[in-house]
Scaffold this motif. Structure first.
Motif, PDB file in Angstrom:
ATOM      1  N   LEU A 162      44.804  57.712  43.183  1.00 16.50           N
ATOM      2  CA  LEU A 162      45.478  58.690  42.332  1.00 16.50           C
ATOM      3  C   LEU A 162      44.516  59.653  41.637  1.00 16.50           C
ATOM      4  CD1 LEU A 162      47.982  56.186  40.652  1.00 16.50           C
ATOM      5  CD2 LEU A 162      48.435  57.698  42.599  1.00 16.50           C
ATOM      6  N   GLY A 163      43.223  59.322  41.613  1.00 17.27           N
ATOM      7  CA  GLY A 163      42.256  60.144  40.891  1.00 17.27           C
ATOM      8  C   GLY A 163      42.371  59.914  39.394  1.00 17.27           C
ATOM      9  N   GLY A 164      41.792  60.801  38.632  1.00 17.81           N
ATOM     10  CA  GLY A 164      41.942  60.760  37.182  1.00 17.81           C
ATOM     11  C   GLY A 164      40.857  59.986  36.459  1.00 17.81           C
ATOM     12  N   ASP A 165      41.116  59.774  35.180  1.00 22.85           N
ATOM     13  CA  ASP A 165      40.178  59.097  34.290  1.00 22.85           C
ATOM     14  C   ASP A 165      40.639  57.677  34.037  1.00 22.85           C
ATOM     15  OD1 ASP A 165      38.547  61.407  33.878  1.00 22.85           O
ATOM     16  OD2 ASP A 165      40.091  62.179  32.521  1.00 22.85           O
ATOM     17  N   LEU A 166      39.709  56.734  34.146  1.00 21.00           N
ATOM     18  CA  LEU A 166      40.004  55.322  33.931  1.00 21.00           C
ATOM     19  C   LEU A 166      39.136  54.789  32.812  1.00 21.00           C
ATOM     20  CD1 LEU A 166      41.311  52.618  34.741  1.00 21.00           C
ATOM     21  CD2 LEU A 166      39.478  52.365  36.447  1.00 21.00           C
ATOM     22  N   ASN A 167      39.772  54.154  31.847  1.00 24.32           N
ATOM     23  CA  ASN A 167      39.065  53.485  30.758  1.00 24.32           C
ATOM     24  C   ASN A 167      39.456  52.022  30.788  1.00 24.32           C
ATOM     25  OD1 ASN A 167      37.740  55.772  29.427  1.00 24.32           O
ATOM     26  ND2 ASN A 167      39.832  56.452  29.063  1.00 24.32           N
ATOM     27  N   ILE A 168      38.453  51.146  30.783  1.00 19.96           N
ATOM     28  CA  ILE A 168      38.692  49.704  30.802  1.00 19.96           C
ATOM     29  C   ILE A 168      37.975  49.078  29.615  1.00 19.96           C
ATOM     30  CG2 ILE A 168      38.309  47.549  32.068  1.00 19.96           C
ATOM     31  CD1 ILE A 168      38.416  49.191  34.667  1.00 19.96           C
ATOM     32  N   GLN A 169      38.720  48.315  28.835  1.00 15.17           N
ATOM     33  CA  GLN A 169      38.158  47.576  27.708  1.00 15.17           C
ATOM     34  C   GLN A 169      38.333  46.085  27.984  1.00 15.17           C
ATOM     35  OE1 GLN A 169      40.297  47.675  23.933  1.00 15.17           O
ATOM     36  NE2 GLN A 169      38.361  47.679  22.840  1.00 15.17           N
ATOM     37  N   THR A 170      37.236  45.341  27.958  1.00 13.29           N
ATOM     38  CA  THR A 170      37.315  43.906  28.198  1.00 13.29           C
ATOM     39  C   THR A 170      37.577  43.161  26.890  1.00 13.29           C
ATOM     40  OG1 THR A 170      34.958  43.533  27.862  1.00 13.29           O
ATOM     41  CG2 THR A 170      35.675  44.105  30.118  1.00 13.29           C
ATOM     42  N   PHE A 171      37.945  41.899  27.018  1.00 13.43           N
ATOM     43  CA  PHE A 171      38.095  41.059  25.837  1.00 13.43           C
ATOM     44  C   PHE A 171      36.765  40.977  25.087  1.00 13.43           C
ATOM     45  CE2 PHE A 171      41.926  39.739  27.977  1.00 13.43           C
ATOM     46  CZ  PHE A 171      42.793  39.400  26.949  1.00 13.43           C
ATOM     47  N   GLY A 172      35.662  40.933  25.849  1.00 18.89           N
ATOM     48  CA  GLY A 172      34.336  40.894  25.233  1.00 18.89           C
ATOM     49  C   GLY A 172      34.039  42.155  24.451  1.00 18.89           C
ATOM     50  N   ASP A 173      34.376  43.323  25.021  1.00 15.64           N
ATOM     51  CA  ASP A 173      34.166  44.603  24.331  1.00 15.64           C
ATOM     52  C   ASP A 173      34.876  44.625  22.986  1.00 15.64           C
ATOM     53  OD1 ASP A 173      32.811  45.587  26.586  1.00 15.64           O
ATOM     54  OD2 ASP A 173      34.586  46.613  27.376  1.00 15.64           O
ATOM     55  N   ALA A 174      36.078  44.043  22.960  1.00 13.98           N
ATOM     56  CA  ALA A 174      36.907  44.089  21.760  1.00 13.98           C
ATOM     57  C   ALA A 174      36.601  42.948  20.784  1.00 13.98           C
ATOM     58  CB  ALA A 174      38.381  44.029  22.157  1.00 13.98           C
ATOM     59  N   GLY A 175      35.707  42.042  21.176  1.00 19.02           N
ATOM     60  CA  GLY A 175      35.424  40.887  20.322  1.00 19.02           C
ATOM     61  C   GLY A 175      36.589  39.911  20.276  1.00 19.02           C
ATOM     62  N   ALA A 176      37.431  39.929  21.315  1.00 18.64           N
ATOM     63  CA  ALA A 176      38.631  39.092  21.328  1.00 18.64           C
ATOM     64  C   ALA A 176      38.538  37.916  22.296  1.00 18.64           C
ATOM     65  CB  ALA A 176      39.845  39.947  21.684  1.00 18.64           C
ATOM     66  N   GLN A 191      37.940  34.365  23.608  1.00 21.63           N
ATOM     67  CA  GLN A 191      37.955  33.046  22.983  1.00 21.63           C
ATOM     68  C   GLN A 191      37.045  32.075  23.716  1.00 21.63           C
ATOM     69  OE1 GLN A 191      42.050  31.864  22.541  1.00 21.63           O
ATOM     70  NE2 GLN A 191      42.523  33.616  21.244  1.00 21.63           N
ATOM     71  N   SER A 192      36.478  32.516  24.844  1.00 20.81           N
ATOM     72  CA  SER A 192      35.522  31.713  25.601  1.00 20.81           C
ATOM     73  C   SER A 192      34.687  32.648  26.465  1.00 20.81           C
ATOM     74  CB  SER A 192      36.251  30.694  26.483  1.00 20.81           C
ATOM     75  OG  SER A 192      36.909  31.355  27.550  1.00 20.81           O
ATOM     76  N   ASP A 193      33.597  32.122  27.027  1.00 18.47           N
ATOM     77  CA  ASP A 193      32.763  32.935  27.917  1.00 18.47           C
ATOM     78  C   ASP A 193      33.533  33.386  29.148  1.00 18.47           C
ATOM     79  OD1 ASP A 193      30.560  32.879  26.278  1.00 18.47           O
ATOM     80  OD2 ASP A 193      29.599  31.200  27.314  1.00 18.47           O
ATOM     81  N   ASN A 194      34.492  32.587  29.600  1.00 15.34           N
ATOM     82  CA  ASN A 194      35.297  32.935  30.777  1.00 15.34           C
ATOM     83  C   ASN A 194      36.160  34.166  30.545  1.00 15.34           C
ATOM     84  OD1 ASN A 194      34.269  30.727  32.105  1.00 15.34           O
ATOM     85  ND2 ASN A 194      36.033  29.422  31.668  1.00 15.34           N
TER      86      ASN A 194
END
Length: 135
Positions: A26-40, A42-45
């Motif tokens: 589809l093209g366009g802009d993609l933004n991905i935020q991980t649980f780690g990025d957000a400090g959310a 609950q485990s390393d997994n």
């Protein structure tokens, strides 16, 4: 301000892969935020799982998440994402790109209502409909 409705998909740990695939089609802009990025996380997994992803392209907005790792996503037949418009080349390209590795359930073809229409299930199990008006 007007309201909008945007599809929000959940996946079982492969959201980033799915959203990169959708961006390749589809093209366009993609933004991905991980649980780690957000400090959310609950485990390393959980650190590299996707908390929220947003793809915006040509009037299309698609959101997605891996959700909680302890909650399994069950894909069903009750939801289809519908791409519509009058740009034959673009929409045919979307249809063919999304079908790669998936299954065409109904080939793009002229329909009784006068438009070209087709349905597919992509390689992630998501159902899509494409309607090209005025063809």
């Amino acid at each position: 301000m007007s309201a909008t409705l945007n599809p929000y998909l959940n996946f079982n740990g492969n959201t980033a892969e799915a959203m990169r695939f959708y961006q390749s089609v589809l093209g366009g802009d993609l933004n991905i935020q991980t649980f780690g990025d957000a400090g959310a996380a609950q485990s390393d997994n959980e650190k590299n799982l996707t908390l929220h992803a947003a793809l915006t392209s040509n009037g299309i907005t698609l959101f997605a998440s891996d959700g909680r790792p302890d909650t399994q996503v069950i894909f069903g037949d009750n939801v289809h994402l519908s791409l519509q418009g009058d740009d034959t080349a673009r929409l045919t390209g979307y249809f063919n790109g999304l079908a790669a590795g998936g299954k065409i359930n109904m080939a793009l073809a002229k329909q009784f209502w006068g438009d070209t229409f087709g349905m597919l299930t992509d390689k992630f199990g998501v159902h899509w409909m494409v309607n090209i008006s005025g063809t």
